[in-house]
Design a protein around this motif. Structure first.
Motif, mmCIF file in Angstrom:
data_model
loop_
_atom_site.group_PDB
_atom_site.id
_atom_site.type_symbol
_atom_site.label_atom_id
_atom_site.label_comp_id
_atom_site.label_asym_id
_atom_site.label_seq_id
_atom_site.Cartn_x
_atom_site.Cartn_y
_atom_site.Cartn_z
ATOM 1 N N LEU A 30 36.319 41.591 40.005
ATOM 2 C CA LEU A 30 35.099 41.253 39.243
ATOM 3 C C LEU A 30 34.062 40.405 40.287
ATOM 4 O O LEU A 30 32.994 40.919 40.032
ATOM 5 C CB LEU A 30 35.503 40.394 38.261
ATOM 6 C CG LEU A 30 36.292 41.222 37.060
ATOM 7 C CD1 LEU A 30 36.744 40.098 36.052
ATOM 8 C CD2 LEU A 30 35.378 42.165 36.290
ATOM 9 N N ILE A 31 34.621 39.713 40.993
ATOM 10 C CA ILE A 31 33.380 39.118 41.910
ATOM 11 C C ILE A 31 33.137 40.155 42.771
ATOM 12 O O ILE A 31 31.862 39.906 43.259
ATOM 13 C CB ILE A 31 34.300 37.625 42.697
ATOM 14 C CG1 ILE A 31 33.197 37.054 43.239
ATOM 15 C CG2 ILE A 31 35.199 38.183 43.556
ATOM 16 C CD1 ILE A 31 32.423 36.276 42.114
ATOM 17 N N SER A 32 33.830 41.271 43.277
ATOM 18 C CA SER A 32 33.252 41.937 44.337
ATOM 19 C C SER A 32 32.222 42.836 43.501
ATOM 20 O O SER A 32 31.240 43.044 44.315
ATOM 21 C CB SER A 32 34.441 43.037 44.785
ATOM 22 O OG SER A 32 35.162 42.170 45.668
ATOM 23 N N PHE A 33 32.388 43.277 42.330
ATOM 24 C CA PHE A 33 31.513 44.026 41.392
ATOM 25 C C PHE A 33 30.169 43.029 41.413
ATOM 26 O O PHE A 33 29.194 43.706 41.566
ATOM 27 C CB PHE A 33 31.989 44.356 40.076
ATOM 28 C CG PHE A 33 31.070 45.012 39.323
ATOM 29 C CD1 PHE A 33 30.554 46.378 39.453
ATOM 30 C CD2 PHE A 33 30.483 44.342 38.194
ATOM 31 C CE1 PHE A 33 29.685 46.720 38.648
ATOM 32 C CE2 PHE A 33 29.531 44.920 37.484
ATOM 33 C CZ PHE A 33 29.139 46.188 37.637
ATOM 34 N N LEU A 34 30.291 41.912 41.069
ATOM 35 C CA LEU A 34 29.207 41.111 40.677
ATOM 36 C C LEU A 34 28.313 40.746 42.112
ATOM 37 O O LEU A 34 27.100 40.655 41.940
ATOM 38 C CB LEU A 34 29.399 39.572 39.928
ATOM 39 C CG LEU A 34 30.146 39.882 38.832
ATOM 40 C CD1 LEU A 34 30.601 38.541 38.415
ATOM 41 C CD2 LEU A 34 29.149 40.136 37.788
ATOM 42 N N LEU A 35 28.996 40.721 42.988
ATOM 43 C CA LEU A 35 28.518 40.411 44.521
ATOM 44 C C LEU A 35 27.660 41.780 44.925
ATOM 45 O O LEU A 35 26.470 41.530 45.108
ATOM 46 C CB LEU A 35 29.440 39.523 45.403
ATOM 47 C CG LEU A 35 29.812 38.289 45.075
ATOM 48 C CD1 LEU A 35 31.031 38.012 46.107
ATOM 49 C CD2 LEU A 35 28.622 37.341 45.051
ATOM 50 N N SER A 36 28.116 42.840 44.603
ATOM 51 C CA SER A 36 27.755 44.017 45.077
ATOM 52 C C SER A 36 26.495 44.279 44.163
ATOM 53 O O SER A 36 25.204 44.707 44.539
ATOM 54 C CB SER A 36 28.668 45.044 44.813
ATOM 55 O OG SER A 36 29.600 45.073 45.792
#
Length: 89
Positions: A30-36
């Motif tokens: 989830l954090i990777s998606f949001l940061l991307s």
């Protein structure tokens, strides 16, 4: 030890592994998606922008969840040792 018993033991082991690793993996995804998404929207292509928050989040989650992770592993190990007579005989 029959093949059904071995499959049952491995199934329980994999269930425990998935239960223990799922919170950290889901949070990291989830954090990777949001940061991307933030990188795409701002056109900022800095690697540390995604790496540092992800490492901090995963490290924090592991430290916070460590008592729960350890308790699950200990319960599984105790269960395996208490049923040892079933596996050997």
């Amino acid at each position: 030890m029959t093949t059904d018993l071995v499959v049952n033991i491995l199934r329980h082991m994999l269930e425990q592994a998935m239960l223990i690793s799922a919170p950290v993996l889901i949070a990291a995804a989830l954090i990777s998606f949001l940061l991307s998404l933030a990188q795409t929207l701002t056109s900022l292509q800095e690697q540390t922008f995604t790496t540092v928050p992800r490492l901090l989040l995963v490290g924090t989650l592991i430290l916070i969840g460590l008592p729960w992770f350890a308790r699950r592993m200990v319960e599984y190990t105790v269960h395996m040792f208490t049923d040892l007579h079933r596996y050997l005989g």
